[in-house]
Every structure is written in structure tokens, then in C-alpha cells.
Motif scaffolding. Structure first.
Motif, PDB file in Angstrom:
ATOM      1  N   VAL A  58      -5.704   5.061  -9.320  1.00  0.00           N
ATOM      2  CA  VAL A  58      -5.985   6.299  -8.584  1.00  0.00           C
ATOM      3  C   VAL A  58      -7.321   6.228  -7.852  1.00  0.00           C
ATOM      4  CG1 VAL A  58      -4.535   7.746 -10.039  1.00  0.00           C
ATOM      5  CG2 VAL A  58      -6.939   7.420 -10.643  1.00  0.00           C
ATOM      6  N   ASP A  59      -8.241   5.394  -8.323  1.00  0.00           N
ATOM      7  CA  ASP A  59      -9.483   5.199  -7.573  1.00  0.00           C
ATOM      8  C   ASP A  59      -9.182   4.544  -6.220  1.00  0.00           C
ATOM      9  OD1 ASP A  59     -10.991   6.307  -9.570  1.00  0.00           O
ATOM     10  OD2 ASP A  59     -11.663   4.396 -10.417  1.00  0.00           O
ATOM     11  N   ALA A  60      -8.239   3.601  -6.225  1.00  0.00           N
ATOM     12  CA  ALA A  60      -7.892   2.893  -4.996  1.00  0.00           C
ATOM     13  C   ALA A  60      -6.900   3.666  -4.139  1.00  0.00           C
ATOM     14  CB  ALA A  60      -7.318   1.512  -5.342  1.00  0.00           C
ATOM     15  N   LEU A  61      -5.938   4.319  -4.787  1.00  0.00           N
ATOM     16  CA  LEU A  61      -4.874   5.050  -4.083  1.00  0.00           C
ATOM     17  C   LEU A  61      -4.777   6.444  -4.699  1.00  0.00           C
ATOM     18  CD1 LEU A  61      -2.239   2.158  -4.095  1.00  0.00           C
ATOM     19  CD2 LEU A  61      -3.804   2.762  -2.241  1.00  0.00           C
ATOM     20  N   PRO A  62      -5.596   7.372  -4.246  1.00  0.00           N
ATOM     21  CA  PRO A  62      -5.739   8.661  -4.951  1.00  0.00           C
ATOM     22  C   PRO A  62      -4.599   9.653  -4.757  1.00  0.00           C
ATOM     23  CG  PRO A  62      -7.133   8.600  -3.009  1.00  0.00           C
ATOM     24  CD  PRO A  62      -6.560   7.224  -3.156  1.00  0.00           C
ATOM     25  N   ASP A  63      -3.713   9.406  -3.788  1.00  0.00           N
ATOM     26  CA  ASP A  63      -2.633  10.364  -3.567  1.00  0.00           C
ATOM     27  C   ASP A  63      -1.393   9.643  -3.061  1.00  0.00           C
ATOM     28  OD1 ASP A  63      -3.202   9.838  -0.857  1.00  0.00           O
ATOM     29  OD2 ASP A  63      -4.542  11.566  -0.729  1.00  0.00           O
ATOM     30  N   LEU A  64      -0.315  10.385  -2.955  1.00  0.00           N
ATOM     31  CA  LEU A  64       0.963   9.783  -2.572  1.00  0.00           C
ATOM     32  C   LEU A  64       0.936   9.170  -1.168  1.00  0.00           C
ATOM     33  CD1 LEU A  64       4.436  11.211  -3.442  1.00  0.00           C
ATOM     34  CD2 LEU A  64       4.002  10.247  -1.192  1.00  0.00           C
ATOM     35  N   PRO A  65       0.401   9.835  -0.158  1.00  0.00           N
ATOM     36  CA  PRO A  65       0.372   9.209   1.173  1.00  0.00           C
ATOM     37  C   PRO A  65      -0.401   7.892   1.204  1.00  0.00           C
ATOM     38  CG  PRO A  65       0.036  11.574   1.371  1.00  0.00           C
ATOM     39  CD  PRO A  65      -0.032  11.265  -0.092  1.00  0.00           C
ATOM     40  N   SER A  66      -1.507   7.810   0.452  1.00  0.00           N
ATOM     41  CA  SER A  66      -2.264   6.554   0.441  1.00  0.00           C
ATOM     42  C   SER A  66      -1.468   5.444  -0.228  1.00  0.00           C
ATOM     43  CB  SER A  66      -3.613   6.743  -0.256  1.00  0.00           C
ATOM     44  OG  SER A  66      -3.451   7.064  -1.633  1.00  0.00           O
ATOM     45  N   LEU A  67      -0.684   5.775  -1.247  1.00  0.00           N
ATOM     46  CA  LEU A  67       0.189   4.794  -1.880  1.00  0.00           C
ATOM     47  C   LEU A  67       1.259   4.334  -0.893  1.00  0.00           C
ATOM     48  CD1 LEU A  67       1.486   3.202  -4.207  1.00  0.00           C
ATOM     49  CD2 LEU A  67       2.531   5.338  -4.987  1.00  0.00           C
ATOM     50  N   ALA A  68       1.832   5.265  -0.161  1.00  0.00           N
ATOM     51  CA  ALA A  68       2.879   4.912   0.798  1.00  0.00           C
ATOM     52  C   ALA A  68       2.356   4.003   1.899  1.00  0.00           C
ATOM     53  CB  ALA A  68       3.480   6.184   1.396  1.00  0.00           C
ATOM     54  N   ARG A  69       1.101   4.199   2.302  1.00  0.00           N
ATOM     55  CA  ARG A  69       0.515   3.390   3.371  1.00  0.00           C
ATOM     56  C   ARG A  69       0.074   2.013   2.911  1.00  0.00           C
ATOM     57  NH1 ARG A  69      -2.222   8.317   4.420  1.00  0.00           N
ATOM     58  NH2 ARG A  69      -4.076   7.456   3.400  1.00  0.00           N
ATOM     59  N   ALA A  70      -0.161   1.847   1.635  1.00  0.00           N
ATOM     60  CA  ALA A  70      -0.749   0.599   1.123  1.00  0.00           C
ATOM     61  C   ALA A  70       0.217  -0.571   1.264  1.00  0.00           C
ATOM     62  CB  ALA A  70      -1.130   0.784  -0.342  1.00  0.00           C
ATOM     63  N   PRO A  71      -0.295  -1.775   1.565  1.00  0.00           N
ATOM     64  CA  PRO A  71       0.556  -2.968   1.561  1.00  0.00           C
ATOM     65  C   PRO A  71       1.074  -3.241   0.151  1.00  0.00           C
ATOM     66  CG  PRO A  71      -1.536  -3.389   2.691  1.00  0.00           C
ATOM     67  CD  PRO A  71      -1.676  -2.070   1.989  1.00  0.00           C
ATOM     68  N   GLN A  72       2.263  -3.792   0.054  1.00  0.00           N
ATOM     69  CA  GLN A  72       2.838  -4.051  -1.260  1.00  0.00           C
ATOM     70  C   GLN A  72       1.965  -4.988  -2.082  1.00  0.00           C
ATOM     71  OE1 GLN A  72       7.243  -4.534  -2.570  1.00  0.00           O
ATOM     72  NE2 GLN A  72       6.578  -6.583  -2.047  1.00  0.00           N
ATOM     73  N   ASP A  73       1.343  -5.969  -1.446  1.00  0.00           N
ATOM     74  CA  ASP A  73       0.473  -6.891  -2.182  1.00  0.00           C
ATOM     75  C   ASP A  73      -0.658  -6.144  -2.871  1.00  0.00           C
ATOM     76  OD1 ASP A  73       1.878  -9.186  -1.746  1.00  0.00           O
ATOM     77  OD2 ASP A  73       0.575  -9.980  -0.178  1.00  0.00           O
ATOM     78  N   ASP A  74      -1.201  -5.110  -2.209  1.00  0.00           N
ATOM     79  CA  ASP A  74      -2.283  -4.336  -2.821  1.00  0.00           C
ATOM     80  C   ASP A  74      -1.778  -3.550  -4.036  1.00  0.00           C
ATOM     81  OD1 ASP A  74      -3.789  -5.321  -0.785  1.00  0.00           O
ATOM     82  OD2 ASP A  74      -4.148  -3.395   0.212  1.00  0.00           O
ATOM     83  N   VAL A  75      -0.589  -2.991  -3.920  1.00  0.00           N
ATOM     84  CA  VAL A  75      -0.011  -2.234  -5.031  1.00  0.00           C
ATOM     85  C   VAL A  75       0.243  -3.157  -6.220  1.00  0.00           C
ATOM     86  CG1 VAL A  75       1.951  -0.826  -5.780  1.00  0.00           C
ATOM     87  CG2 VAL A  75       1.024  -0.552  -3.471  1.00  0.00           C
ATOM     88  N   LEU A  76       0.810  -4.334  -5.957  1.00  0.00           N
ATOM     89  CA  LEU A  76       1.094  -5.282  -7.032  1.00  0.00           C
ATOM     90  C   LEU A  76      -0.192  -5.807  -7.664  1.00  0.00           C
ATOM     91  CD1 LEU A  76       4.068  -7.258  -5.452  1.00  0.00           C
ATOM     92  CD2 LEU A  76       4.169  -5.584  -7.302  1.00  0.00           C
ATOM     93  N   ALA A  77      -1.227  -5.977  -6.867  1.00  0.00           N
ATOM     94  CA  ALA A  77      -2.510  -6.434  -7.418  1.00  0.00           C
ATOM     95  C   ALA A  77      -3.091  -5.396  -8.366  1.00  0.00           C
ATOM     96  CB  ALA A  77      -3.496  -6.735  -6.292  1.00  0.00           C
ATOM     97  N   LEU A  78      -2.993  -4.117  -7.998  1.00  0.00           N
ATOM     98  CA  LEU A  78      -3.477  -3.057  -8.880  1.00  0.00           C
ATOM     99  C   LEU A  78      -2.655  -2.976 -10.158  1.00  0.00           C
ATOM    100  CD1 LEU A  78      -4.090  -0.295  -6.190  1.00  0.00           C
ATOM    101  CD2 LEU A  78      -5.852  -1.387  -7.584  1.00  0.00           C
TER     102      LEU A  78
END
Length: 353
Positions: A58-78
């Protein structure tokens, strides 16, 4: 209706007020996004493990729109290290779907939630009750165990007939108020008191109505899953390093185990590994140093990993031109989504230098 059914919620909430978990990070603030993220992370993972991952996420992606915009590699890294990576991929896909269909918000509707990737009936119920205080039952592993013991429900809870019976019970037990607390209370009760092994029956506020306790069947319920020994598979993983001590990583296929994660080149047989190495790198395969074999368990098989470290390798031009291969420095590895056993292998090889 039996006394235990009429008193269940009141007793459980009274226990929760004294002994429940009230300071979990997703409870403050308790938003639909934070509740959803925590529920996905908590699937097959303990609270103590989830907390630091949740906070970092949540520090990196604090809300749903930021999660939707993030590259998949960033999500998997987190997510790296939490395991069951399909959860992260589904989380990402669901966020994009919410942007497309629900104005960037989670829908406050059971069917609409279940239609999103990675959200089943129990997770949807947990989101509705905790985010909006709606009357929706849950039936995660902890609740299945409590209800199976309390009401003497025979049969493995994963069987449709047994699960249907448990859903009916769960729906009948819902209180009229404090739905968010009630949902958390159920999860806390199963995780800390009515545990899988060595449950604290002597101090249980529900002991007087518990059929399993009365009949001496606490250890038998819920009925275990009919099983057979897990098959075992072997993988040879190559820890390939160049002169700058960068490690060669290969992206996993987009489906299957560890889908889309970066990993080490992996082959079933050593000769297959040799052939792949000769095609993608210049070095002495026969000089490979064998590391300690490690075992990693999946739900449907066990994997034995044999690592082979090959240093001083020169890259071929094909490496730089291939989207599924990359070189990474040791410092960069911390920010890359890697399967947990692969990260352990790389850490172990680095410590031996």
C-alpha cells in the motif's frame, strides 16, 4: 433454533472484544481497497507474514487506480515471497476490470465482486462485511473448521455437499449489527483459539454447545481431505553469472507455476540444461559448481531443485534481444519478482562467494 445458534454471534463478539485483533494495518483506515488487498494476501498465508507485505504494497500502490496502472512486473515484485502468485496476477487484473466497469471502485455487490478475477464467494463476503458492514457470510478455512466442530458436520469441507451445508449454517448465524467485527471475530477465533491442532477448548466461550467436544471428536473434525502422496519432480536451475557478477534471469511462461515471474533457467534434465546454456551463453558448463539441493512444496507436487552455478560467463547477443531473458545485478534482485526458493538459492550462492 438451538441455543448455540441464537447465542453464537453474541458470544463470539464478546470474546472478540477481549481477545480479538483490533490493530491490524488494514483496519486503520478500513477502506474497500485495503480490505480487498488484505483478504487476497491472507488466503493460505498467516497474518504475521502478511503484515509487512501489506504495508509495503500500500505504500507503493495506495489505491485501486494506482494498482491498475502499475506494470505487472512491479506488482509481482511487491508480491515476491508471499507465494501463490496467481493471487497477485488476479489482483492486478481485477483492478483493471474495476477501472473499466466500476469507475475505479470495488463494486458493493456480491455477484459483481465474484465476477472479478480471484474473488470467490467467501472473499466477496469478507469484503462486503468489513468494508461496508453488509450482512454477508464467509467460509474460509478457519470458519469451516469452527462450524464443522461446533455443529458436528462430517465430511471433508471441500466436498460440494458438505460446503453447501456449512454455507447454510454460516448464513443462519449472521447477526443484525457489527458485521465487520463479526467477520474479523470468526477469522481470529479460528486462527488463535479453535486451531487446527491443540485447540484451547478449556477456555472456549462456545464449549457448552460444541458437538465435537461433547463427543470427543475435536481431533477428527473437520474431516481431512482424502489424499494420496504428492508426486515429486526434479528441476536443474542454472545460476549463470557474467564477469560483472550479474545473474541471468529467465521469465516464466504466462501460465502455470510462477507464471510471469522472473526465475533462473530451469530444465528437467542436466543435458537439456547444457544444451540451453550453449545456445544462450559462452562459458564452461563443465565447470559448474553444484549447490545444495532444496525442496519446495506446491499443492499438487513437490519440487526438488538442483542448482548449478556457472561464473565468468560471456553473454551472447541473443540475451539482449530476448524479452524473456535479462541480466540483473545482485542489488537489482531485491526489486524483481522472484519465486521464494529462487531468491533463497541466489542468496545462498552470494553468501558462498
Amino acid at each position: 433454533m438451538a441455543a448455540i445458534e441464537t447465542e453464537f454471534a453474541a458470544r463470539l463478539l464478546a470474546w472478540f472484544d477481549r481477545h480479538g485483533r483490533h490493530d491490524l494495518p488494514w483496519q486503520h483506515p478500513r477502506t474497500p481497497y485495503r480490505v480487498w488487498l488484505s483478504e487476497i494476501m491472507l488466503q493460505q498465508t498467516q497474518v504475521s507474514v502478511v503484515i509487512p507485505y501489506f504495508q509495503r504494497f500500500v505504500d507503493a500502490l495506495p489505491d485501486l487506480p494506482s494498482l491498475a496502472r502499475a506494470p505487472q512486473d512491479d506488482v509481482l515484485a511487491l508480491w515476491s515471497g508471499l507465494g501463490y502468485y496467481a493471487r497477485a496476477r488476479n489482483l492486478h487484473a481485477a483492478a483493471k476490470r474495476c477501472v473499466e466497469l466500476h469507475n475505479g471502485n470495488l463494486p458493493r455487490d456480491l455477484d459483481a465482486l465474484i465476477a472479478l478475477p480471484g474473488i470467490g464467494r467467501s472473499t466477496a463476503g469478507a469484503i462486503l462485511s468489513q468494508a461496508w458492514d453488509d450482512a454477508a457470510p464467509i467460509l474460509d478455512g478457519n470458519v469451516k473448521r469452527v462450524l464443522s466442530r461446533l455443529f458436528g458436520v462430517d465430511g471433508w469441507p471441500g466436498l460440494p455437499k458438505v460446503e453447501k451445508q456449512l454455507w447454510t449454517i454460516a448464513g443462519n448465524l449472521l447477526p443484525d449489527t457489527r458485521l465487520a467485527d463479526y467477520t474479523q471475530a470468526q477469522m481470529d477465533f479460528g486462527a488463535t483459539l479453535c486451531t487446527r491442532s491443540d485447540p484451547a477448548c478449556a477456555i472456549c466461550p462456545l464449549q457448552q454447545g460444541c458437538i465435537a467436544l461433547r463427543e470427543g471428536r475435536v481431533g477428527e473434525l473437520p474431516s481431512p481431505r482424502p489424499g494420496k502422496p504428492l508426486p515429486e519432480r526434479v528441476a536443474h536451475m542454472l545460476i549463470i553469472e557474467d564477469g560483472e557478477q550479474r545473474v541471468l534471469l529467465q521469465r516464466r511462461p504466462m501460465t502455470g507455476v510462477w507464471a510471469a515471474l522472473w526465475s533462473l533457467p530451469e530444465h528437467v534434465g542436466i543435458e537439456d540444461a547444457r544444451g540451453w546454456f550453449d545456445a544462450h551463453a559462452r562459458g564452461d558448463f563443465d565447470a559448474a559448481q553444484a549447490g545444495d539441493t532444496i525442496a519446495h512444496g506446491f499443492s499438487h507436487y513437490r519440487l526438488r531443485i538442483h542448482p548449478h552455478r556457472i561464473a565468468g560467463v560471456r553473454p551472447r547477443h541473443a540475451v539482449g534481444d530476448n524479452d524473456d531473458l535479462r541480466w540483473a545485478t545482485r542489488a537489482e534482485l531485491a526489486g524483481i519478482g522472484l519465486p521464494a526458493p529462487v531468491r533463497r538459492l541466489l542468496q545462498a550462492s552470494n553468501e558462498k562467494e
